[in-house]
Design a protein around this motif. Sequence first.
Motif, mmCIF file in Angstrom:
data_model
loop_
_atom_site.group_PDB
_atom_site.id
_atom_site.type_symbol
_atom_site.label_atom_id
_atom_site.label_comp_id
_atom_site.label_asym_id
_atom_site.label_seq_id
_atom_site.Cartn_x
_atom_site.Cartn_y
_atom_site.Cartn_z
ATOM 1 N N PHE A 59 1.059 -0.927 0.510
ATOM 2 C CA PHE A 59 -0.267 0.063 0.267
ATOM 3 C C PHE A 59 1.021 0.997 -0.330
ATOM 4 O O PHE A 59 0.541 2.678 -0.458
ATOM 5 N N MET A 60 2.041 1.657 0.270
ATOM 6 C CA MET A 60 3.121 2.586 0.740
ATOM 7 C C MET A 60 3.850 2.849 -1.065
ATOM 8 O O MET A 60 3.786 3.668 -0.769
ATOM 9 N N LEU A 61 4.310 1.544 -1.139
ATOM 10 C CA LEU A 61 4.416 2.203 -2.074
ATOM 11 C C LEU A 61 3.445 2.128 -3.224
ATOM 12 O O LEU A 61 4.354 2.941 -3.890
ATOM 13 N N SER A 62 3.012 1.561 -2.949
ATOM 14 C CA SER A 62 1.389 2.089 -4.519
ATOM 15 C C SER A 62 0.943 3.717 -4.190
ATOM 16 O O SER A 62 1.161 4.601 -4.596
ATOM 17 N N VAL A 63 1.182 4.017 -2.169
ATOM 18 C CA VAL A 63 0.838 5.740 -2.639
ATOM 19 C C VAL A 63 1.880 6.542 -3.043
ATOM 20 O O VAL A 63 1.836 7.890 -3.960
ATOM 21 N N THR A 64 3.279 5.938 -2.969
ATOM 22 C CA THR A 64 4.469 6.135 -3.695
ATOM 23 C C THR A 64 4.215 6.511 -4.961
ATOM 24 O O THR A 64 4.443 7.707 -5.748
ATOM 25 N N ILE A 65 4.388 5.526 -5.301
ATOM 26 C CA ILE A 65 3.589 5.449 -7.186
ATOM 27 C C ILE A 65 3.214 6.579 -7.391
ATOM 28 O O ILE A 65 3.930 6.913 -8.678
ATOM 29 N N SER A 66 2.228 6.514 -6.937
ATOM 30 C CA SER A 66 1.370 8.110 -7.691
ATOM 31 C C SER A 66 1.364 8.447 -7.247
ATOM 32 O O SER A 66 1.220 9.568 -8.181
ATOM 33 N N LEU A 67 1.730 9.107 -6.736
ATOM 34 C CA LEU A 67 1.965 10.701 -5.880
ATOM 35 C C LEU A 67 3.130 10.765 -6.837
ATOM 36 O O LEU A 67 3.613 12.169 -7.716
ATOM 37 N N ASP A 68 4.087 9.624 -7.092
ATOM 38 C CA ASP A 68 5.127 10.876 -7.947
ATOM 39 C C ASP A 68 4.961 10.529 -10.074
ATOM 40 O O ASP A 68 5.893 10.912 -10.898
ATOM 41 N N ASP A 69 3.813 10.088 -9.811
ATOM 42 C CA ASP A 69 3.413 9.785 -12.236
ATOM 43 C C ASP A 69 3.332 10.521 -12.194
ATOM 44 O O ASP A 69 2.410 11.381 -11.604
ATOM 45 N N PHE A 70 3.421 11.271 -13.098
ATOM 46 C CA PHE A 70 3.289 12.343 -14.249
ATOM 47 C C PHE A 70 2.951 12.160 -15.410
ATOM 48 O O PHE A 70 1.637 12.206 -15.882
ATOM 49 N N VAL A 71 3.511 10.553 -15.812
ATOM 50 C CA VAL A 71 2.507 10.559 -17.591
ATOM 51 C C VAL A 71 2.159 10.062 -18.073
ATOM 52 O O VAL A 71 0.858 10.699 -18.733
ATOM 53 N N ILE A 72 1.319 8.861 -16.620
ATOM 54 C CA ILE A 72 0.044 8.251 -16.684
ATOM 55 C C ILE A 72 -0.727 9.125 -16.444
ATOM 56 O O ILE A 72 -1.932 9.627 -17.246
ATOM 57 N N THR A 73 -0.741 10.033 -15.842
ATOM 58 C CA THR A 73 -1.482 10.978 -14.996
ATOM 59 C C THR A 73 -2.039 12.187 -16.336
ATOM 60 O O THR A 73 -3.206 13.136 -16.213
ATOM 61 N N LYS A 74 -1.304 12.581 -16.465
ATOM 62 C CA LYS A 74 -0.906 13.802 -17.606
ATOM 63 C C LYS A 74 -1.747 13.577 -19.265
ATOM 64 O O LYS A 74 -2.635 13.764 -19.795
ATOM 65 N N PHE A 75 -1.678 11.784 -19.557
ATOM 66 C CA PHE A 75 -2.470 11.667 -20.215
ATOM 67 C C PHE A 75 -3.632 10.991 -20.031
ATOM 68 O O PHE A 75 -4.445 10.825 -21.092
ATOM 69 N N ASN A 76 -3.899 11.301 -19.147
ATOM 70 C CA ASN A 76 -5.321 10.646 -18.901
ATOM 71 C C ASN A 76 -6.333 11.009 -17.855
ATOM 72 O O ASN A 76 -7.585 10.348 -17.121
ATOM 73 N N SER A 77 -6.594 11.977 -18.278
ATOM 74 C CA SER A 77 -7.107 13.486 -17.097
ATOM 75 C C SER A 77 -7.339 14.456 -18.228
ATOM 76 O O SER A 77 -7.049 14.484 -19.210
ATOM 77 N N ASN A 78 -7.958 15.346 -17.258
ATOM 78 C CA ASN A 78 -8.782 16.476 -17.953
ATOM 79 C C ASN A 78 -8.501 17.835 -17.075
ATOM 80 O O ASN A 78 -7.657 17.284 -16.293
ATOM 81 N N SER A 79 -8.555 19.141 -17.656
ATOM 82 C CA SER A 79 -8.147 19.745 -16.852
ATOM 83 C C SER A 79 -8.438 20.658 -15.414
ATOM 84 O O SER A 79 -8.184 21.030 -14.532
#
Length: 268
Positions: A194-214
């Motif tokens: 869980f903690m590793l997943s939280v860190t990965i999610s907080l750190d992620d940019f590329v997947i967030t940028k491509f799969n979100s709206n403004s």
Amino acid sequence: MKIKAWKKVISYSFLALILIFTYLPIAVLVVYSFTDARSIGVWTGFTFELYAELFSDQEILSAILNSVILAVTSAGCATIIGTFAAVGIYSMKRIPRKLMEGTNQITMLNADIVTAIAFMLFFLIVQFIPFGWATLIISHTMVCIPYVVMSVLPRLSQLNPNLYEAGQDLGASPMRVMFTVMLPQLITAMLAGFMLSVTISLDDFVITKFNSNSEVVTISVYLYNKLKKGVKPVLRAMSTLILVVVTAVVVGINVGQKRRSDKARKNV
């Protein structure tokens, strides 16, 4: 004896250099979060001005809140799915198990840009899932699941292989054995995943940028948008605050696990 002493000196020196190069930039960031100078290297006096500006900036606070909600939600979903997946993989025979373990590592080894584009194309084809919170939670959950599986599988290999069958022999249903016998044994590995997943999610940019709206702006996206105009001093305070919170959570979990293990040894 002298050769061994030189080996120790070299190994400790190498370790010290690694620690310095790793943590010195972080230490500099923390120190200069207590001055309102425009650039690092210029000290204009000790002040909490950047922290006051941080807590008064609604745009930054909104990005932090969005990141925390996304990280906790996706990590929670990934922990549940990944734990059950790990149990299923562990119960397989040798060849299917090796195949599934290799498949599980694809997203871990794959480039972020490839994974991000793959998710984006999938959501464009599906269409009924609107870009925003839904696409972000799904994509982040799928990316985090392999890390939970990799955290839980080693713990499963340490358990008695007859534990599941023993629970069923005592009259418990498969689901009851899973929730009352297996999961309590896996809780430490689940927390690590869980903690590793939280860190990965907080750190992620590329997947967030491509799969979100403004409308959904996370910390990584906010930083990307703002860095085009230059580094704002308030970002030093934000980074320091995130560092302190994450460190406190990790230390708290480790202390709690140590206390539980010490209590278990005393009971034995």
